[in-house]
Design a protein around this motif. Structure first.
Motif, mmCIF file in Angstrom:
data_model
loop_
_atom_site.group_PDB
_atom_site.id
_atom_site.type_symbol
_atom_site.label_atom_id
_atom_site.label_comp_id
_atom_site.label_asym_id
_atom_site.label_seq_id
_atom_site.Cartn_x
_atom_site.Cartn_y
_atom_site.Cartn_z
ATOM 1 N N PHE A 51 0.798 -1.252 -0.073
ATOM 2 C CA PHE A 51 -0.005 -0.043 0.036
ATOM 3 C C PHE A 51 0.993 1.147 -0.111
ATOM 4 C CE2 PHE A 51 -2.969 -2.977 1.844
ATOM 5 C CZ PHE A 51 -4.060 -2.886 0.967
ATOM 6 N N GLU A 54 -3.301 6.332 1.488
ATOM 7 C CA GLU A 54 -4.716 6.130 2.136
ATOM 8 C C GLU A 54 -5.256 7.449 2.291
ATOM 9 O OE1 GLU A 54 -4.803 3.187 5.366
ATOM 10 O OE2 GLU A 54 -5.918 4.912 6.537
ATOM 11 N N ALA A 122 -11.963 4.428 5.425
ATOM 12 C CA ALA A 122 -10.802 4.857 4.437
ATOM 13 C C ALA A 122 -10.640 3.953 3.321
ATOM 14 C CB ALA A 122 -9.528 4.723 5.516
ATOM 15 N N ALA A 124 -7.649 2.514 0.740
ATOM 16 C CA ALA A 124 -6.159 2.266 0.520
ATOM 17 C C ALA A 124 -5.795 1.736 -0.970
ATOM 18 C CB ALA A 124 -5.589 1.514 1.483
#
Length: 288
Positions: A51, A54, A122, A124
């Motif tokens: 990742f 975010e 959220a 990501a």
């Protein structure tokens, strides 16, 4: 092309199909995976993305200026979700129930209501080899999945194949994931529960007007009622994955069939070719 993988119930193998299809095609075409099962995303456990960014997902919720509010109650009357209430001449807000429509601020005759961002989850984004990966997750206690799903879908690519791992069931979150899709794969299993929930999912997809087909997971268990139903309804069955303890062990290790059993790559490539054919067929029929 935007292809959504859905099912009428959880645990049928949506994520199995999404991850294996993505890995089988990633060397041939640009592939993106959007995990829209935002209550419990798990595609990352099999694709292992790194990742890189975010961002929060927020909704605009009301904030009341009590120096301007006269307690008329028009805001609570217009709110279909009971996110505001008037008690003792003052407005009480319940941000966790608000859907962010802004109606309360519009109808307030005193201009006492403004909006502030309220975090609900959220999104990501990362990279899993050649696969662009995005997933969303709602915060604990938040009941609103569709806004987070829409935030994930806003990151969909314009080119190549985008695969959506939808939430289970046939409720609002699934509809939010399906909207705008070019095709839907419905994953089921040959059991009475699988058949019942497949029928619900078929009704939903037909109502949305999206072309679709079926994949039967654990196809050597249960009975043949799912296949009979698909024949009666003229629903294509594009792939059947038999039950095998070795496959279950692969899944438990966080790996995919096409990684441990390369002979599964051609069937998943063939699945994609069938999807392309059915989408083209649907487009021609719609054009006529």
């Amino acid at each position: 092309m935007l292809v959504t993988v859905a099912s009428g119930k959880g645990g049928t193998g949506k994520t199995t199909i999404v991850t294996n299809l993505a890995l089988a095609l990633a060397r041939k075409i640009p592939v993106q995976v959007l995990d829209c099962d935002v209550e419990e995303p798990n595609a990352h456990l099999f694709l292992h993305p790194v990742f890189q960014e975010e961002e929060e997902v927020t909704l605009p919720v009301p904030e009341v200026d009590n120096t301007k509010c006269n307690g008329c109650g028009k805001c609570s009357e217009v709110c279909a979700f009971h996110a505001l209430a008037v008690a003792g001449g003052k407005v009480i807000t319940f941000p966790e129930m608000c859907h962010g429509c802004g109606g309360c601020a519009i109808v307030c005759p005193q201009g006492a209501i403004t909006e502030k961002p309220y975090r609900i989850g959220a999104v990501a984004r990362g990279q899993a080899g050649k696969i662009d990966f995005v997933h969303g997750k709602i915060d604990v206690g938040v009941p609103l999945a569709p806004p987070v799903i829409r935030a994930v879908k806003r990151l969909a690519h314009k080119e190549g194949l985008t695969l959506i791992d939808a939430p289970p069931g046939t409720s609002c979150p699934v509809v939010a994931a399906l909207k705008g899709s070019d095709f839907c794969l419905l994953v089921t299993e040959p059991t009475p529960f699988g058949l019942n929930d497949l029928k619900l999912a078929v009704g939903m997809v037909r109502e949305l007007g999206i072309p679709f087909a079926v994949v039967i997971n654990r196809s050597t268990l249960g009975d043949l009622r799912v296949e009979r139903y698909c024949r009666q309804e003229k629903i294509p069955v594009l792939l059947k994955i038999p039950f095998d303890k070795r496959y279950a062990a692969t899944y438990a290790r966080g790996r995919c069939l096409v990684e441990d059993y390369p002979d599964w790559v051609p069937p998943f490539v063939g699945l994609w070719q069938e999807i392309e054919r059915l989408v083209s067929q649907h487009a021609r029929a719609a054009g006529n």
